[in-house]
Design a protein around this motif. Structure first.
Motif, PDB file in Angstrom:
ATOM      1  N   GLU A  53       0.846  -1.182   0.000  1.00  0.00           N
ATOM      2  CA  GLU A  53       0.000   0.000   0.000  1.00  0.00           C
ATOM      3  C   GLU A  53       0.886   1.238   0.000  1.00  0.00           C
ATOM      4  O   GLU A  53       0.588   2.216  -0.676  1.00  0.00           O
ATOM      5  N   SER A  99      -4.278   0.729  -3.641  1.00  0.00           N
ATOM      6  CA  SER A  99      -3.971   0.987  -2.231  1.00  0.00           C
ATOM      7  C   SER A  99      -5.177   0.642  -1.376  1.00  0.00           C
ATOM      8  O   SER A  99      -5.017   0.130  -0.258  1.00  0.00           O
ATOM      9  N   PHE A 118      -5.115  -3.178  -1.022  1.00  0.00           N
ATOM     10  CA  PHE A 118      -4.080  -3.670  -0.101  1.00  0.00           C
ATOM     11  C   PHE A 118      -4.454  -3.405   1.350  1.00  0.00           C
ATOM     12  O   PHE A 118      -4.299  -4.267   2.215  1.00  0.00           O
ATOM     13  N   VAL A 119      -4.916  -2.201   1.611  1.00  0.00           N
ATOM     14  CA  VAL A 119      -5.240  -1.875   2.994  1.00  0.00           C
ATOM     15  C   VAL A 119      -6.372  -2.758   3.500  1.00  0.00           C
ATOM     16  O   VAL A 119      -6.366  -3.219   4.635  1.00  0.00           O
TER      17      VAL A 119
END
Lengths: 339, 431
Positions: B88, B128, B131-132
């Motif tokens: 991220e 991102s 991923f988070v």
């Protein structure tokens, strides 16, 4: 040390140090612009502020991401260290964090607010911007040096030395001041390359003042370390750290010389190298500890699989990042346009 | 932490959604040579830049708070969920770089280059989020390690990242960002039309944002369906809490509205749709749904906040679907004609619904996991900081967030006034 010299943990520690250095070189220069927004003097002070402001506009957010990168690396590769450091350094990190927030917000609001109201409309944001630009590197500098001060002792999640004494000592206060001085040192050196000649002279003057301040503070830090952080001082006099320190001194003097002879481009390189080598010297003295005398890099490290996974991702990330960063800086260093 | 996250979600969602809209607008401007779309995009820049800046700093607060508030959890899980965070970090870095190029590059870069900048920006913004969300999904369905003597061993960060809840949470969550942004932006432009702003510009901007919403909203339904099935299998306690199922039931009903009465162990005041829950979770109207009472009292979530959040999320969904269908119908029937004022008002009212649904959906997954921090392995109380006096930090950050939001709202609201009196179609950004 039984561990091989180039283990994944070593490489990751190198990456962590490198990220910290890059944060100082790029993010530090941002903070420096806040410092000089506060300190700017002379008849053209207003122009100085404006040029500082427009210079960091496009890049400050990117520069700021280096800090997130440091934090993420710390908790991915060294989770035990992350846990201990964030318990011990709670107060300075909170101060830095609040500083970063207000700084970013003040900047964004000022930048995007001024188009309707004219530049003078929001002077409060400039003040918030300056104050938090000084406060943040001070707190971060103190936090970083606190890892070397030998006062951080976490027992069962509790601090042996208490909430304040763990990180406030003469040694760490000096560390904080050095942090601010580094930022103040980098910015005018970078700016001198980017502004028209009449402003160049002014920024050169700022740079010389900051270089003298930085040199004086770091020189003073060594006797203070001997007295206040003897364990660190002892490490500093090992051959490799000592050589690094000498190199930093030489680079610092070179920068000063280049500034005095108005050679701005080489001065920019030498200035960045001075800061890099100074921080590398700090890292070399810390080795093999993450928290001096308390926690080694290996004890703090995550399971081997995680460290390996992190290092696997790293080159792919770098492959995207490095050209993008180059593009960004290449696009915006062509010259500062004053609005 | 929860409060910080609640704020951060709003900023981050718009930070994920706006790049997509910028990309579409710039793409349209370039392909069709319609300059107006470029002007629309440049008008979105200001909110995008400010939101992104604030999202960045509030994200930093969060990464620090992980250390301040959850040192025990991070010591345990840092090595496991660090990988998606590291990725991220890269994605965020990339987004920041290209956003800066796009924002400040006007005049230095060609139009084609500006458009090209929006592509990595959109992709990395979406990534991102993906991923988070993986880190959050891991807390719901921990994977990639074995527990031995209180320590995680045989750690595989890749397996931890690809945990069972990741797929549906990432799809559902990222799409939700697009829905939320689409509706929020549509609402702003609908309001501008109601105020009598130049219709040419506003109508196109409205159309674009509604198009984004119209594409992503049905996908929300599909990903929500997927989520229901996976949650039913992997997190039965959460599934039961969402619908207030106390006793294990064959052919369980779906409850619309209502209030789970914990003392009496039954749903009250709800409209029950027989068999619907079993069907949604297991694809079979007669399937058995585990009830909350199957779990020991100290290992099951309180169904009240979970069910209410779930209802809010679903309700918000329908509140968005309705005006969207109406607007779509009108658009299809009489393409060039303006939407009637009532439809515009409805769009204004539904503007915050995407964000409401997003927050509510997040609350479902958080409340539904209680009392666990990492399901089955670590309780909330075990991961939290041992330190007293954490309250003042909490208050300090709350203050920071409120100040940021107040400043943000003020900034985003003020420029509306000078623009109405200025020359039409003038780009405010160049000032």
């Amino acid at each position: 040390m039984a561990e091989p010299l180039l283990s994944p943990v070593h490489v990751s520690a190198g990456v962590l140090l490198l990220a910290l250095i890059l944060y100082t070189l790029f993010g530090g220069a941002d903070f420096g612009s806040g410092v000089w927004t506060a300190l700017a003097w002379g008849p053209r002070a207003g122009t100085h502020r404006e040029s500082l402001f427009s210079a960091i506009g496009p890049v400050w957010e990117t520069n700021h991401v280096w800090l997130i990168f440091v934090v993420v690396t710390l908790f991915t590769v060294f989770p035990a260290g992350f846990s201990a450091l964030f318990i011990a350094l709670l107060v300075p990190l909170v101060i830095a964090l609040i500083g970063i927030n207000f700084r970013g917000a003040a900047f964004a609001f000022r930048h995007f607010g001024k188009h309707e109201h004219g530049t003078a409309r929001l002077p409060a944001t400039a003040e918030v911007f300056s104050i938090s630009s000084i406060l943040t590197p001070l707190a971060l500098g103190m936090a970083v040096t606190a890892t070397a001060a030998g006062r951080i002792q976490v027992l069962d999640g509790r601090l042996a030395a208490g909430l304040w004494a763990s990180w406030i000592t003469p040694f760490t206060v000096m560390g904080g001041l050095i942090g601010v001085a580094m930022c103040a040192f980098l910015t005018p050196i970078y700016m001198a390359v980017r502004v028209p000649p009449d402003l160049q002279e002014d920024f050169r003057r700022y740079a010389v003042v900051a270089a003298l301040a930085l040199g004086g503070l770091t020189a003073l830090q060594i006797p203070i370390a001997l007295w206040d952080a003897p364990a660190f001082a002892e490490r500093l006099f090992r051959p490799l750290p000592a050589a690094t320190v000498l190199l930093a001194v030489a680079l610092g003097l070179t920068t000063l010389l280049l500034l005095l002879t108005r050679r701005y481009r080489p001065a920019q390189l030498a200035g960045a190298a001075t800061v890099t080598v100074t921080l590398a010297g700090f890292g070399a003295a810390m080795y093999p500890d993450l928290i001096l005398g308390q926690l080694t890099l290996f004890d703090a490290a995550a399971p081997a699989a995680t460290v390996r996974a992190y290092l696997t991702v790293l080159p792919f990330g770098a492959l995207i990042l490095v050209p993008s960063l180059w593009l960004l800086y290449a696009t915006f260093t062509r010259s500062v346009e004053l609005e | 932490m929860g409060v910080s996250l609640a704020f951060h979600i709003v900023y981050a969602a718009l930070g994920v959604g706006l790049p997509l809209m910028l990309m579409i607008a710039e793409g349209l401007a370039l392909c069709r040579g319609q300059e107006i779309y470029h002007r629309i995009a440049r008008r979105w820049i200001r909110p995008a830049a400010v939101l992104f800046a604030i999202g960045a700093v509030s994200g930093t607060i969060l990464s620090f708070e992980l250390g301040f508030l959850w040192p025990g959890f991070m010591r345990f899980a840092g090595g496991l969920i660090g990988l998606p965070f590291a990725m991220e970090g890269f994605a965020f870095f990339t987004e920041a770089i290209f956003l800066a190029l796009y924002l400040y590059g006007e005049g230095r870069l060609s139009r084609r280059a500006l458009f090209l900048c929006t592509i990595p920006m959109t992709v990395s913004a979406g990534l991102s989020a993906v991923f988070v969300i993986s880190a959050n999904a891991w807390m719901n369905t921990p994977a990639g390690f074995r527990l031995a003597g209180g320590q995680a061993v045989d750690v595989s960060p890749w397996a931890a990242m690809a945990n069972p809840a990741w797929l549906h949470q990432a799809l559902h969550g990222t799409l939700a960002c697009y829905v939320a942004t689409g509706f929020a932006v549509a609402g702003v432009h609908a309001l501008a039309l109601l105020r009598g702003e130049p219709p040419e510009h506003e109508r196109r901007a409205l159309g674009l944002s509604l198009a984004v919403a119209a594409v992503s909203l049905p996908l929300m339904l599909l990903s929500g369906d997927l989520a229901a099935r996976i949650v039913a299998h992997t997190q039965p306690a959460k599934f039961a809490a969402m619908e207030g199922i106390f006793e294990t039931t064959r052919g369980a009903s779906l409850h619309l509205g209502g209030w789970p009465d914990v003392r009496r162990g039954e749903m009250r005041y709800s409209i029950a749709v027989p068999g619907a829950l079993s069907f949604l979770g297991f694809g079979d109207r007669e399937a058995v749904v585990l009830g909350l009472h199957e779990f020991p009292p100290d290992r099951r979530p309180d169904p009240r906040p979970v069910h209410v959040s779930f209802q809010v999320m679903v309700g918000a969904f329908f509140l968005m679907l309705l005006p969207l269908l109406w607007a779509g119908w009108r658009w299809w029937r009489a393409r060039p004609a303006a939407l009637p004022r009532r439809a515009l008002w409805l769009l204004v009212l539904s503007a915050p619904m995407g964000l409401v649904a997003l927050e509510a959906g997040w609350l479902v997954t958080e409340f539904g996991r209680q009392p666990w921090l990492a399901t089955g392995y670590m309780r909330l109380a075990e991961g939290v900081t041992p330190r007293e006096g954490i309250a003042w930090i909490f208050l300090a950050f709350l203050g920071v967030y409120i100040a940021l939001t107040a400043g943000l709202v003020r900034l985003l609201v003020t420029p509306v006034r000078p623009r109405t009196s200025g020359p039409t179609g003038q780009v405010a950004f160049h000032g």
